[in-house]
Design an enzyme around this catalytic site. Structure first.
Site, PDB file in Angstrom:
ATOM      1  CE  LYS A  81     -36.666  -3.017  20.913  1.00 47.11           C
ATOM      2  NZ  LYS A  81     -37.222  -1.830  20.254  1.00 47.11           N
ATOM      3  NE  ARG A  94     -47.756   0.145  21.044  1.00 49.74           N
ATOM      4  CZ  ARG A  94     -47.471   0.978  20.039  1.00 49.74           C
ATOM      5  NH1 ARG A  94     -48.372   1.286  19.134  1.00 49.74           N
ATOM      6  NH2 ARG A  94     -46.277   1.524  19.954  1.00 49.74           N
TER       7      ARG A  94
HETATM    8  N1  BES Z   1     -39.146  -0.404  24.395  1.00 52.19           N
HETATM    9  C1  BES Z   1     -39.376   0.093  23.097  1.00 52.19           C
HETATM   10  C2  BES Z   1     -39.345   1.609  23.035  1.00 52.19           C
HETATM   11  C3  BES Z   1     -37.987   2.246  22.960  1.00 52.19           C
HETATM   12  C4  BES Z   1     -37.275   2.206  21.776  1.00 52.19           C
HETATM   13  C5  BES Z   1     -37.476   2.920  24.026  1.00 52.19           C
HETATM   14  C6  BES Z   1     -36.049   2.830  21.719  1.00 52.19           C
HETATM   15  C7  BES Z   1     -36.262   3.536  23.969  1.00 52.19           C
HETATM   16  C8  BES Z   1     -35.545   3.496  22.807  1.00 52.19           C
HETATM   17  C9  BES Z   1     -40.739  -0.353  22.608  1.00 52.19           C
HETATM   18  O1  BES Z   1     -41.178  -1.577  23.049  1.00 52.19           O
HETATM   19  C10 BES Z   1     -40.658  -0.437  21.120  1.00 52.19           C
HETATM   20  O2  BES Z   1     -39.935  -1.254  20.640  1.00 52.19           O
HETATM   21  N2  BES Z   1     -41.409   0.416  20.452  1.00 52.19           N
HETATM   22  C11 BES Z   1     -41.383   0.462  19.036  1.00 52.19           C
HETATM   23  C12 BES Z   1     -42.787   0.643  18.560  1.00 52.19           C
HETATM   24  C13 BES Z   1     -42.945   0.475  17.074  1.00 52.19           C
HETATM   25  C14 BES Z   1     -42.737  -0.959  16.692  1.00 52.19           C
HETATM   26  C15 BES Z   1     -44.317   0.938  16.687  1.00 52.19           C
HETATM   27  C16 BES Z   1     -40.507   1.640  18.624  1.00 52.19           C
HETATM   28  O3  BES Z   1     -40.558   2.683  19.261  1.00 52.19           O
HETATM   29  O4  BES Z   1     -39.742   1.480  17.671  1.00 52.19           O
HETATM   30 MN    MN Z   2     -40.517  -3.169  21.802  1.00 50.01          MN
END
Ligand code: BES
Ligand code: MN
Ligand code: ZN
Length: 508
Positions: A267, A341
Site C-alpha cells: 500500500k 477474503r
Molecule cells: N483492509 C483493506 C480494506 C480497506 C482499505 C479498508 C481502505 C479501509 C480502507 C483490504 O485488505 C484491502 O486492502 N482491500 C483492497 C482490495 C483490492 C486489492 C481488490 C482495497 O480495497 O483496495
Molecule cells: Mn489489504
C-alpha cells in the site's frame, strides 16, 4: 467509569448531590408551567428568553444554582426524543463536561416517564462520548468521569434497557480498546490472549489454534497470508453456550488482520497506519462475546477469528501464486492486498462443522465499500432475505445502520482465471461486491451474511479511532434470536434486494 440506575422524581433531582446534573429537554415537554420544579421553571424561563431551544444538542449550563444540590446544571435540547436526537443531546452535554473535574454525573431525560429504549441510548451515547484511549500513553492523565447515574421515575420499566446499555458499554469498549491498539500491542498472539481472558467469563469457552494446528486443518489460504510475517498466526474459536446443547449456533467470523501493509502488492505510505484497524471485525466479535457473557441470552454463538499480519517479505506470497483453501478450491492470488477474503474463506469452511443457524462474517474488507457507503452504513451482503432483513432491523434498533448490497452472479465474472478455480480480485469496479462474491463461494452449506465495515468501524482525521461498530447491531440481532425471531428454515432467498428467487438449501 460505571453506570447506575436510580429512582429519582423530578423534585428529588433538585436535591441530588453531583458534580453535574444533565437534563435532556424534549420539544413537547415545553413549557413545564407553574407545577414545575426549580429545574422546570429554569427551563421555561430560558426558553421564553430565547436562551434555550429544544434543538438537539443545544446546551445551556449554570453553576451552583441556588436551590440545586448539583454543582453544575446542563440543560440540553433533545428535539423529538428520537434515539438519534437523544444521542446528539447526550454527546453534546458530555463533550461540554469532558476535561473538567466532573466525576459524578446525573443524567435525566426530563420530568416525564422516560421511554424504556431511551435509557439504553442514554447509556451507550454517554459511553461513546466519554471514551478515551489511554493504553499506550505514558501518562493516562485525568481519567475523567467516574460515576454516571441515570435517573428514572420508574426504574422497573427501564431496568432491562439499562442493563443492555451497560453490557454494550463493556462490549463496545472492549472492541474499541483492541481496535485502537497499535499493531505492536495487538499481535495475533495478544488477540488470542484477550480471547482467552473472555474464556473466564460465564458460559464462554475459548480454543486457540497456532500454525501447526491450522496447517493440519488444511487452511492453505489463511496460512498463505500469514507466511510473510514474523508474528505467528492464531485461529481463535470462542463458544458461548447459553442455549441447549443441541441448539444450532450462530457463527460470527471476524477478520483479524492485525496489520495490513498490502504485502508484496504494498500500500502507499500515506495513512498506512490506519491498517492497524484491519482487525476491527475480530474486535467486534470479542466485544459481542463480552456483552453476551453479561446478558446471558438463551442461545449458542460461536466466534471465529483468523488473526495474522499481512507483510511483504522474502517468504511472502507473490502475485500469481496459487494456494489451496480448506474447501479444496484453488485460489490465484493476483493481489496480495486482497488478503481479508483469503483468511475469511478458510474460517467460513471451518464454520460448516457447527451446522450453524447462520454465519455472519464481519470485515474491514474493501476500500470500495468506503467509497460506496462512507461512514454511515456498513455494507450488508446476503443471499437470505430473512437473515438480511433481521440484520437491517437490528441495525435500526441499535442505531448501527447497514445497507443491503447486491450479489448478482454477473459480479463474479472478473474472478475467473485460467490458472486456478478462482482469482482473489476482479476489476476495480464494484470492488465491495466482487469481494462478497468471492466469499459466497465458501458458503453453500449455510445461511450467510457478510458485513463490510471498512467505512464504519473507525474514523479518520482529528477524531481518529475505533467506533466499536457493529457490536450494537450484532447484539441486537442475537437478542432477537433469543426472543424467537430466528431465521425461518425455508426462507425466500434472492441475489438482489427485492427480487426473490428460489430457496437455497440450508441446514438447521
Ligand atoms: N483492509 C483493506 C480494506 C480497506 C482499505 C479498508 C481502505 C479501509 C480502507 C483490504 O485488505 C484491502 O486492502 N482491500 C483492497 C482490495 C483490492 C486489492 C481488490 C482495497 O480495497 O483496495
Ligand atoms: Mn489489504
Ligand atoms: Zn485488509
Amino acid at each position: 467509569m460505571d453506570f447506575q440506575l436510580k429512582a429519582l422524581t423530578a423534585s428529588q433531582l433538585c436535591i441530588e448531590k453531583c458534580d453535574a446534573l444533565v437534563v435532556l429537554v424534549a420539544q413537547d415537554s415545553l413549557p413545564a408551567g407553574a407545577s414545575a420544579t426549580l429545574i422546570g421553571k429554569m427551563t421555561d424561563h430560558a426558553v421564553a428568553a430565547g436562551d434555550l431551544e429544544a434543538k438537539p444538542g443545544k446546551c445551556l449550563s449554570s453553576y451552583r444554582a441556588p436551590g440545586l444540590a448539583a454543582t453544575r446544571l446542563v440543560l440540553v435540547g433533545m428535539g423529538d426524543a428520537s434515539a438519534k436526537n437523544v444521542r446528539v443531546a447526550v454527546t453534546a452535554a458530555i463533550n461540554l463536561l469532558k476535561n473538567t473535574n466532573v466525576k459524578r454525573v446525573v443524567l435525566s431525560a426530563g420530568p416525564n416517564p422516560v421511554a424504556a429504549s431511551t435509557v439504553r441510548t442514554m447509556v451507550t451515547a454517554c459511553s461513546d462520548a466519554a471514551y478515551t484511549y489511554t493504553t499506550t500513553k505514558s501518562k493516562p492523565g485525568q481519567s475523567g468521569f467516574e460515576h454516571i447515574v441515570i435517573a428514572a421515575s420508574d426504574v422497573a420499566t427501564v431496568q432491562a434497557s439499562f442493563d443492555l446499555g451497560v453490557a454494550l458499554h463493556h462490549g463496545v469498549g472492549l472492541a474499541k480498546e483492541w481496535a485502537n491498539r497499535p499493531a505492536n500491542y495487538a499481535t495475533p498472539a495478544m488477540l488470542a490472549d484477550a480471547a482467552k481472558k473472555l474464556g473466564k467469563l460465564p458460559k464462554i469457552k475459548v480454543d486457540i489454534f497456532g500454525p501447526k494446528e491450522v496447517a493440519k486443518l488444511g487452511m492453505g489460504s489463511f496460512m498463505a497470508v500469514a507466511q510473510g510475517s514474523r508474528e505467528p498466526l492464531r485461529f481463535i474459536a470462542l463458544h458461548y453456550h447459553g442455549g441447549a446443547k443441541s441448539d444450532a449456533p450462530t457463527v460470527l467470523i471476524g477478520k483479524g488482520i492485525t496489520f495490513d501493509t498490502g504485502g508484496i502488492s504494498i500500500k502507499p505510505s500515506a495513512e498506512m497506519d490506519e491498517m492497524k484497524f484491519d482487525m476491527c471485525g475480530a474486535a467486534s466479535v470479542l466485544g459481542v462475546f463480552r456483552t453476551l457473557a453479561e446478558l446471558k441470552p438463551t442461545i449458542n454463538v460461536v466466534g471465529l477469528i483468523p488473526a495474522c499480519e499481512n507483510m511483504p517479505d522474502g517468504l511472502a506470497i507473490k502475485p500469481g501464486d496459487v494456494v489451496t483453501s480448506m474447501s479444496g478450491q484453488t485460489i490465484e492470488i493476483l493481489n496480495t492486498d486482497a488478503e481479508g477474503r483469503l483468511v475469511l474463506c478458510d474460517a467460513l469452511t471451518y464454520a460448516e462443522r457447527f451446522k450453524p443457524l447462520a454465519v455472519i462474517d464481519i470485515a474491514t474488507l474493501t476500500g470500495a465499500c468506503v467509497v460506496a457507503l462512507g461512514g454511515v452504513r456498513s455494507g450488508l451482503f446476503s443471499s437470505n432475505d430473512a437473515l438480511a432483513n433481521a440484520l437491517i432491523n437490528a441495525g435500526e434498533t441499535a442505531s448501527d445502520l447497514c445497507w443491503r448490497m447486491p450479489l448478482d452472479d454477473d459480479y463474479a465474472e472478473g474472478l475467473k482465471t485460467n490458472f486456478a478455480d478462482v482469482a482473489n480480485v476482479g476489476g476495480r469496479a464494484g470492488g465491495a461486491v466482487t469481494a462478497a462474491k468471492f466469499l459466497q463461494r465458501f458458503t453453500a452449506k449455510f445461511s450467510w451474511a457478510h458485513l463490510d465495515i471498512a467505512g464504519t468501524a473507525w474514523k479518520s482525521g482529528a477524531a481518529k479511532g475505533a467506533t466499536g461498530r457493529p457490536v450494537g447491531l450484532l447484539v441486537d440481532y442475537l437478542l432477537g434470536q433469543a426472543a424467537g425471531q430466528s431465521v425461518p428454515a425455508t426462507s425466500a432467498t434472492s441475489t438482489t434486494p427485492g427480487k426473490p428467487v428460489k430457496s437455497r438449501i440450508r441446514r438447521t
